[in-house]
Write an enzyme that holds these catalytic residues in place. Sequence first.
Site, mmCIF file in Angstrom:
data_model
loop_
_atom_site.group_PDB
_atom_site.id
_atom_site.type_symbol
_atom_site.label_atom_id
_atom_site.label_comp_id
_atom_site.label_asym_id
_atom_site.label_seq_id
_atom_site.Cartn_x
_atom_site.Cartn_y
_atom_site.Cartn_z
ATOM 1 N N HIS A 263 0.775 -1.354 -0.045
ATOM 2 C CA HIS A 263 -0.036 -0.180 0.131
ATOM 3 C C HIS A 263 0.850 1.343 -0.103
ATOM 4 C CE1 HIS A 263 -3.735 2.286 1.137
ATOM 5 N NE2 HIS A 263 -2.782 2.918 1.594
ATOM 6 N N GLU A 264 1.799 1.293 0.995
ATOM 7 C CA GLU A 264 2.436 2.574 0.955
ATOM 8 C C GLU A 264 3.651 2.490 -0.080
ATOM 9 O OE1 GLU A 264 1.574 4.469 3.213
ATOM 10 O OE2 GLU A 264 0.390 3.090 4.515
ATOM 11 N N HIS A 267 1.792 4.729 -2.642
ATOM 12 C CA HIS A 267 1.982 6.113 -2.715
ATOM 13 C C HIS A 267 3.422 6.551 -2.804
ATOM 14 C CE1 HIS A 267 -1.914 6.520 -0.598
ATOM 15 N NE2 HIS A 267 -1.588 5.772 0.297
ATOM 16 N N GLU A 293 -4.710 8.009 -3.171
ATOM 17 C CA GLU A 293 -4.987 6.615 -2.608
ATOM 18 C C GLU A 293 -5.101 5.510 -3.787
ATOM 19 O OE1 GLU A 293 -4.692 6.038 0.375
ATOM 20 O OE2 GLU A 293 -6.076 4.099 0.907
#
Length: 503
Positions: A263-264, A267, A293
Amino acid sequence: MDTWLRSRMHELSDLHGVINLAAWDREVYLPSKAAPARAQQLSTLHALHHERLVDPRLGDALAHAAGPGAGAGSMTPDEQAMVRVLTRERERAVRVPARLVTALAAAQGEGIQAWREAREARSFARFQPALSALLALRREQADAQGHDGERYDALLEGFEPGMRVQRLTPVLTALRDALIPMVGALASVRRPPPAFLDGRAYDTDRQWRFTMRLLEAVGFDLEAGRQDLSIHPFTNALHAQDVRLTTRLDAKHPLSALFGTLHEAGHGLYEQGFAPEHQRTPLAAVPSMGLHESQSRLWENLVGRGRPFWVHHFPALKEAFPQALADVDLDGFHAGINHVAPSLIRVEADEVTYNLHIVLRYELELALLRDELPVSELPSAWNERMRRYLGLTPPDDTQGVLQDIHWAWGEWGYFPTYALGNLYAASLHAAAQRALPELDAHLAKGDTSPLRGWLRVQLHSQGFRLPAEERVRAITGEGLTDRDFLQHLRAKYGALYGLTLKG
Ligand SMILES: [Zn+2]
């Protein structure tokens, strides 16, 4: 563009980077006694940034640059976009009086404190006065910043520039109405949670090494960023060449590290992908939190919870955890990481139920800002929706209305960006599959570069040239829609659960 204006842009960007460095450090390395000093340092840096931003000389320079005479004609389209983006940011800041900024900061401190106490006491009533005070100030802020009769729009604008309630509500309502029966159908299958996540031990050093392998696999540049540990994973970019990610390790729940990192990393890839010529300018920025996101969700869910990705990586995962995964094969793992079950806690929700948690919050936020829901009725309104959307009743407020920190900060308008991220992610992924018909075959071979390269050209390197929805439309041919997301869910979970899913 004249050099003075350019140098002011650089200065604001540098200040922003240093603020992010101090904030990152606070979450990762801060000695416990340093917390008050760091709060003061951050407050000073924020004040400096604000002072530079609202400086009337900057206002004059921006107005001149945008004006018909000296400015616009001699500037490149990118420079015009820089002026546009910074002017918008500056005007939003100028419109909020200093008195209100100070009052909000104080109310946020009290909000966090009251929220912690209320969680401790398992009672919303302890939080209610602080929340009401924050709400009154946010209403004032919204009126100061300006809106067309819909206060929520002014707050939404802070996270999702260009998005409006009028545009968002029909999309989220249709999404809700499609998800409720889908969740019901999947829940009726009553599949037990995967045994490999039920109390087995996963060595945390090995988890860490595996997350580093994942960062390399998705192409996160570890010479222009790093990964550390923190309680809640997050990403803070100081510059495209200095992007800080965090993950967390839990010896019984390895998915929190694996998918936290993916997820990160999503980003982080966005932040690392800004164009070199946009560095230290307002264009080296993501157009909205929802679009940000979309990149974390794309790598976490569309890629990272997909079978092709694990065709390549599952053998190494099994090698890293030979005991815990002894009886698990690729298909069992794929089914396990896509287990669907209605739950009370948003951050633990699966890909199918997650957006219902968001729609619930969005509807309550909108009602609060419209004065249609008294703060005192928030817990009962929460629980009533929880029953209708997910069929669950929170045993107490900590597992209901008190679970998220967002409202304790008075952050109304942020939650919908999570749903926008999921919808944009699915649309961008569908467009990537059209552009790269061999995408899944590449992923199965461990090659993420075609996808990353496509995202870099289409999205990351574009920075803030266009607002989020316009950028998505330029890439996919269509703006915000729930169609691609619902199609993705129907195809994936229909196959995993042996159902024909409608809606
Ligand atoms: Zn995120």
